[in-house]
Scaffold this active site. Structure first.
Site, PDB file in Angstrom:
ATOM      1  CB  SER A  60      -6.032   1.952   3.080  1.00  0.00           C
ATOM      2  OG  SER A  60      -5.133   1.002   2.577  1.00  0.00           O
ATOM      3  CD1 TRP A  84      -9.228  -7.977   2.850  1.00  0.00           C
ATOM      4  CD2 TRP A  84      -8.326  -9.858   2.036  1.00  0.00           C
ATOM      5  NE1 TRP A  84      -9.000  -7.781   1.518  1.00  0.00           N
ATOM      6  CE2 TRP A  84      -8.441  -8.928   0.989  1.00  0.00           C
ATOM      7  CE3 TRP A  84      -7.785 -11.114   1.766  1.00  0.00           C
ATOM      8  CZ2 TRP A  84      -8.033  -9.200  -0.305  1.00  0.00           C
ATOM      9  CZ3 TRP A  84      -7.384 -11.392   0.483  1.00  0.00           C
ATOM     10  CH2 TRP A  84      -7.503 -10.441  -0.531  1.00  0.00           C
ATOM     11  CB  ILE A  85     -12.176 -12.095   8.884  1.00  0.00           C
ATOM     12  CG1 ILE A  85     -12.949 -10.868   8.365  1.00  0.00           C
ATOM     13  CG2 ILE A  85     -12.149 -12.129  10.416  1.00  0.00           C
ATOM     14  CD1 ILE A  85     -12.240  -9.518   8.540  1.00  0.00           C
ATOM     15  NE  ARG A 197      25.831 -24.769  -4.273  1.00  0.00           N
ATOM     16  CZ  ARG A 197      25.606 -25.810  -5.054  1.00  0.00           C
ATOM     17  NH1 ARG A 197      25.508 -27.028  -4.535  1.00  0.00           N
ATOM     18  NH2 ARG A 197      25.442 -25.645  -6.349  1.00  0.00           N
ATOM     19  N   GLY A 269      19.665 -21.630  -6.985  1.00  0.00           N
ATOM     20  CA  GLY A 269      18.507 -22.399  -7.486  1.00  0.00           C
ATOM     21  C   GLY A 269      17.817 -23.198  -6.396  1.00  0.00           C
ATOM     22  CD  GLU A 292      -2.661  -5.392  12.780  1.00  0.00           C
ATOM     23  OE1 GLU A 292      -3.117  -6.266  12.000  1.00  0.00           O
ATOM     24  OE2 GLU A 292      -3.061  -5.271  13.939  1.00  0.00           O
ATOM     25  CB  THR A 294      -0.418  -0.534   2.948  1.00  0.00           C
ATOM     26  OG1 THR A 294      -0.764   0.852   2.943  1.00  0.00           O
ATOM     27  CG2 THR A 294      -1.621  -1.367   2.532  1.00  0.00           C
TER      28      THR A 294
HETATM   29  C1  LIG Z   1      -3.631 -12.464   4.674  1.00  0.00           C
HETATM   30  C2  LIG Z   1      -4.415 -11.274   5.130  1.00  0.00           C
HETATM   31  C3  LIG Z   1      -4.986 -11.276   6.400  1.00  0.00           C
HETATM   32  C4  LIG Z   1      -5.740 -10.192   6.829  1.00  0.00           C
HETATM   33  N1  LIG Z   1      -6.357 -10.246   8.056  1.00  0.00           N
HETATM   34  C5  LIG Z   1      -7.228  -9.262   8.410  1.00  0.00           C
HETATM   35  C6  LIG Z   1      -8.009  -9.382   9.608  1.00  0.00           C
HETATM   36  O1  LIG Z   1      -7.894 -10.351  10.372  1.00  0.00           O
HETATM   37  N2  LIG Z   1      -8.906  -8.401   9.881  1.00  0.00           N
HETATM   38  C7  LIG Z   1      -9.072  -7.321   9.077  1.00  0.00           C
HETATM   39  O2  LIG Z   1      -9.905  -6.477   9.400  1.00  0.00           O
HETATM   40  N3  LIG Z   1      -8.351  -7.181   7.936  1.00  0.00           N
HETATM   41  C8  LIG Z   1      -7.437  -8.129   7.581  1.00  0.00           C
HETATM   42  N4  LIG Z   1      -6.714  -8.016   6.416  1.00  0.00           N
HETATM   43  C9  LIG Z   1      -6.952  -6.859   5.532  1.00  0.00           C
HETATM   44  C10 LIG Z   1      -5.790  -5.881   5.481  1.00  0.00           C
HETATM   45  O3  LIG Z   1      -5.709  -5.161   6.676  1.00  0.00           O
HETATM   46  C11 LIG Z   1      -6.012  -4.982   4.222  1.00  0.00           C
HETATM   47  O4  LIG Z   1      -5.733  -5.799   3.102  1.00  0.00           O
HETATM   48  C12 LIG Z   1      -5.141  -3.755   4.243  1.00  0.00           C
HETATM   49  O5  LIG Z   1      -5.559  -2.852   5.238  1.00  0.00           O
HETATM   50  C13 LIG Z   1      -5.164  -3.032   2.884  1.00  0.00           C
HETATM   51  O6  LIG Z   1      -6.458  -2.848   2.438  1.00  0.00           O
HETATM   52  P1  LIG Z   1      -6.840  -3.264   0.928  1.00  0.00           P
HETATM   53  O7  LIG Z   1      -6.339  -4.642   0.706  1.00  0.00           O
HETATM   54  O8  LIG Z   1      -8.285  -3.006   0.734  1.00  0.00           O
HETATM   55  O9  LIG Z   1      -5.976  -2.313   0.006  1.00  0.00           O
HETATM   56  P2  LIG Z   1      -6.358  -0.818  -0.421  1.00  0.00           P
HETATM   57  O10 LIG Z   1      -6.729  -0.013   0.761  1.00  0.00           O
HETATM   58  O11 LIG Z   1      -7.323  -0.865  -1.557  1.00  0.00           O
HETATM   59  O12 LIG Z   1      -4.958  -0.306  -0.956  1.00  0.00           O
HETATM   60  C14 LIG Z   1      -4.452  -0.625  -2.248  1.00  0.00           C
HETATM   61  C15 LIG Z   1      -3.154   0.160  -2.451  1.00  0.00           C
HETATM   62  O13 LIG Z   1      -3.436   1.579  -2.396  1.00  0.00           O
HETATM   63  C16 LIG Z   1      -2.626   2.178  -1.392  1.00  0.00           C
HETATM   64  N5  LIG Z   1      -3.348   3.263  -0.746  1.00  0.00           N
HETATM   65  C17 LIG Z   1      -4.605   3.255  -0.225  1.00  0.00           C
HETATM   66  N6  LIG Z   1      -4.907   4.468   0.274  1.00  0.00           N
HETATM   67  C18 LIG Z   1      -3.817   5.257   0.106  1.00  0.00           C
HETATM   68  C19 LIG Z   1      -3.498   6.608   0.431  1.00  0.00           C
HETATM   69  N7  LIG Z   1      -4.360   7.398   1.090  1.00  0.00           N
HETATM   70  N8  LIG Z   1      -2.279   7.077   0.091  1.00  0.00           N
HETATM   71  C20 LIG Z   1      -1.373   6.281  -0.535  1.00  0.00           C
HETATM   72  N9  LIG Z   1      -1.616   4.985  -0.888  1.00  0.00           N
HETATM   73  C21 LIG Z   1      -2.824   4.483  -0.548  1.00  0.00           C
HETATM   74  C22 LIG Z   1      -2.315   1.053  -0.405  1.00  0.00           C
HETATM   75  O14 LIG Z   1      -1.170   1.351   0.361  1.00  0.00           O
HETATM   76  C23 LIG Z   1      -2.122  -0.119  -1.355  1.00  0.00           C
HETATM   77  O15 LIG Z   1      -0.842  -0.082  -1.909  1.00  0.00           O
HETATM   78  C24 LIG Z   1      -5.915  -9.072   5.986  1.00  0.00           C
HETATM   79  C25 LIG Z   1      -5.314  -9.067   4.710  1.00  0.00           C
HETATM   80  C26 LIG Z   1      -4.585 -10.140   4.278  1.00  0.00           C
HETATM   81  C27 LIG Z   1      -3.995 -10.125   2.888  1.00  0.00           C
END
Ligand SMILES: Cc1cc2nc3c(=O)[nH]c(=O)nc-3n(C[C@H](O)[C@H](O)[C@H](O)COP(=O)(O)OP(=O)(O)OC[C@H]3O[C@@H](n4cnc5c(N)ncnc54)[C@H](O)[C@@H]3O)c2cc1C
Length: 308
Positions: A60, A84-85, A197, A269, A292, A294
């Site tokens: 994030s 996660w790319i 159903r 089910g 994109e 959260t």
């Molecule tokens: C299947 C998949 C495909 C993806 N494809 C790509 C891709 O092609 N390119 C790319 O660059 N990335 C990609 N991602 C990454 C994705 O964009 C990140 O997983 C996402 O931005 C969240 O980052 P994180 O997983 O590190 O979670 P974190 O940032 O660690 O967040 C964990 C939790 O904390 C919360 N949080 C964090 N900061 C705050 C805040 N300031 N206030 C309140 N809550 C907060 C979040 O909302 C979340 O609930 C992909 C992810 C997945 C699962």
């Protein structure tokens, strides 16, 4: 324009990527960069393009990224890891963000680079075993001193964060649309199932409990469509759309999760086995509130606009 293409492909849809190329209004790629990559993306000569912003420790908060781009003769050397790319194992070109400023320069010291698939020093990690979107490839990418020439830098050396945010704004409309597509399929299947159903001698669709679930799904889905269409229309009109894209993404993805859960419930089910597609929709839709940006990040964007 080029970035729009690459982001679109990173979201798995080469067709969408091509549409963004043609219609995008913000152009970051130089004419030479566009000539080098866009035809290959559009024709399928590249199997995919990827968008590499996230890292193991920076999701994030991309300002915390650790991948570094060091200035060398004739270009840059990239070191670090991306996580996660999407389509990272197959991409002909990858848009990579890396730190160009001092450590601690946060979002002000980030550059953006075009790295070609198979570049020396680029290592592709194993494909993630995901809960959903299993047809899409998701990998970590290691950059072990990957060299890119000056002609591979996208935008200004320290201007990458702005590019990423603009790309994400557009991408959010894409993810809202993805969620709407999944929820539409789930609802169609739930309606068909509710008609077919029978229990207690009647179609389950004759029971008000089921009707109310379907009514809520339909209403939330329509609201999602309108929000996404408005954001897309603003973008296509060249007007600011960041807030509207965040609202569309927040609503559409949260609603789509609720819709898929209700449609699953309608299946009883039978929803729990792979014979019916609803279990896949439920798994696929889950990630839409995560990538994109959260839902929590969308709320931050929206609240910032409200308080401005
Ligand atoms: C299947 C998949 C495909 C993806 N494809 C790509 C891709 O092609 N390119 C790319 O660059 N990335 C990609 N991602 C990454 C994705 O964009 C990140 O997983 C996402 O931005 C969240 O980052 P994180 O997983 O590190 O979670 P974190 O940032 O660690 O967040 C964990 C939790 O904390 C919360 N949080 C964090 N900061 C705050 C805040 N300031 N206030 C309140 N809550 C907060 C979040 O909302 C979340 O609930 C992909 C992810 C997945 C699962």
């Amino acid at each position: 324009m080029l970035l729009g293409v690459l982001l679109g492909v990173a979201l798995c849809l080469a067709g969408l990527a091509a549409a963004r190329t043609l219609r995008g209004r913000r152009v970051f790629g130089t004419p030479a960069q566009r000539e080098r990559h866009v035809p290959k993306l559009a024709s399928g000569a590249y199997a995919a393009g990827s968008f590499a912003l996230s890292e193991p420790e920076a999701g994030s908060d991309p300002g915390g990224m650790r991948t570094v781009a060091t200035r060398v003769d004739g270009g840059w050397r990239l070191r670090g890891q991306k996580m996660w790319i999407t389509s990272g194992a197959h991409a002909g070109v990858i848009v990579v963000w890396a730190r160009t400023g001092e450590a601690g320069s946060g979002t002000r010291g980030i550059g953006c680079f075009l790295v070609e698939g198979g570049a020396e020093g680029l290592k592709v990690g194993k494909a993630e075993e995901k809960m959903g979107l299993r047809a899409s490839n998701t990998v970590a990418l290691d950059f072990d001193d990957v060299f890119v020439g000056d002609d591979a830098a996208l935008g200004e050396p320290n201007g990458g964060f702005r590019i990423a945010m603009m790309a994400l704004d557009g991408g959010r409309i894409g993810i809202a649309s993805q969620a709407i597509g999944i929820a539409t399929a789930a609802l169609e299947e739930a309606v068909a199932y509710a008609k077919d159903r029978k229990q207690f001698g009647k179609s389950i669709g004759d029971y008000q409990a089921i009707q109310w679930m379907l009514a809520d799904c339909k209403t939330e889905l329509e609201a999602a469509r309108l929000l996404a269409l408005r954001a897309a229309w603003l973008k296509e009109s060249g007007r600011p759309f960041s807030q509207e894209a965040a609202m569309a993404k927040l609503w559409a993805t949260e609603a789509a999760n609720r819709i898929c859960a209700r449609c699953f419930q309608v299946h009883g089910g039978y929803g729990y086995v792979k014979e019916f597609p609803i279990e896949r929709h439920l798994r696929d839709v889950r990630v839409t509130t995560i990538y994109e940006g959260t839902s929590e990040i969308q709320r931050i964007v929206i609240a910032r606009g409200a308080l401005r």
